[in-house]
Design a protein around this motif. Structure first.
Motif, PDB file in Angstrom:
ATOM      1  N   SER A  25       0.865  -1.169   0.000  1.00 36.01           N
ATOM      2  CA  SER A  25       0.000   0.000   0.000  1.00 36.01           C
ATOM      3  C   SER A  25       0.907   1.225   0.000  1.00 36.01           C
ATOM      4  N   SER A  26       0.315   2.387  -0.093  1.00 35.99           N
ATOM      5  CA  SER A  26       1.134   3.591   0.066  1.00 35.99           C
ATOM      6  C   SER A  26       1.560   3.657   1.531  1.00 35.99           C
ATOM      7  N   LEU A  31       0.419   3.177   7.216  1.00 39.09           N
ATOM      8  CA  LEU A  31       0.671   3.612   8.588  1.00 39.09           C
ATOM      9  C   LEU A  31      -0.599   4.062   9.287  1.00 39.09           C
ATOM     10  N   LEU A  32      -1.451   4.799   8.605  1.00 44.38           N
ATOM     11  CA  LEU A  32      -2.707   5.230   9.228  1.00 44.38           C
ATOM     12  C   LEU A  32      -3.596   4.031   9.544  1.00 44.38           C
ATOM     13  N   ASP A  33      -3.632   3.044   8.665  1.00 43.47           N
ATOM     14  CA  ASP A  33      -4.429   1.845   8.919  1.00 43.47           C
ATOM     15  C   ASP A  33      -3.869   1.047  10.091  1.00 43.47           C
ATOM     16  N   ALA A  34      -2.554   1.003  10.216  1.00 39.02           N
ATOM     17  CA  ALA A  34      -1.911   0.215  11.264  1.00 39.02           C
ATOM     18  C   ALA A  34      -2.002   0.882  12.632  1.00 39.02           C
ATOM     19  N   GLU A  35      -2.245   2.168  12.679  1.00 38.28           N
ATOM     20  CA  GLU A  35      -2.218   2.898  13.939  1.00 38.28           C
ATOM     21  C   GLU A  35      -3.401   2.630  14.844  1.00 38.28           C
ATOM     22  N   HIS A  66      -2.759  13.232  11.418  1.00 38.01           N
ATOM     23  CA  HIS A  66      -3.959  12.394  11.390  1.00 38.01           C
ATOM     24  C   HIS A  66      -3.893  11.158  12.277  1.00 38.01           C
ATOM     25  N   ALA A  67      -2.811  10.949  12.969  1.00 34.60           N
ATOM     26  CA  ALA A  67      -2.652   9.733  13.763  1.00 34.60           C
ATOM     27  C   ALA A  67      -3.503   9.784  15.038  1.00 34.60           C
ATOM     28  N   PRO A  68      -4.146   8.669  15.369  1.00 35.32           N
ATOM     29  CA  PRO A  68      -4.924   8.604  16.606  1.00 35.32           C
ATOM     30  C   PRO A  68      -4.074   8.211  17.813  1.00 35.32           C
TER      31      PRO A  68
END
Length: 77
Positions: A25-26, A31-35, A66-68
């Motif tokens: 993936s990009s 990274l956003l999905d994994a966070e 954008h990271a949670p």
């Protein structure tokens, strides 16, 4: 390569849970999905000769905004 790179630190710090995953993936999307559900995301940043501080790119800016979860940006050596 990833498993080899993580082998020694994993043995040295057995009480610190860590995981790795290779995805296609990009980098920003991966990274956003994994966070989600992550306690801390650590990303590397380069130091460029002649420039003060770390050089942050699009991926860094995306996760920082954008990271949670908390983000640690560390200098690559």
């Amino acid at each position: 390569m990833l498993a080899d790179a993580l082998r020694d630190p994993a043995q040295q710090y057995r009480d610190v849970p860590a995981s790795s995953e290779v995805v296609e993936s990009s980098a920003r999307r991966a990274l956003l999905d994994a966070e989600s559900g992550t306690d801390l995301l650590v990303v590397g940043a380069r130091r460029r000769r002649g420039h003060a501080g770390l050089q942050l790119g699009l991926v860094h800016h995306t996760v920082l905004h954008h990271a949670p979860c908390p983000i640690a940006v560390v200098a690559q050596i």
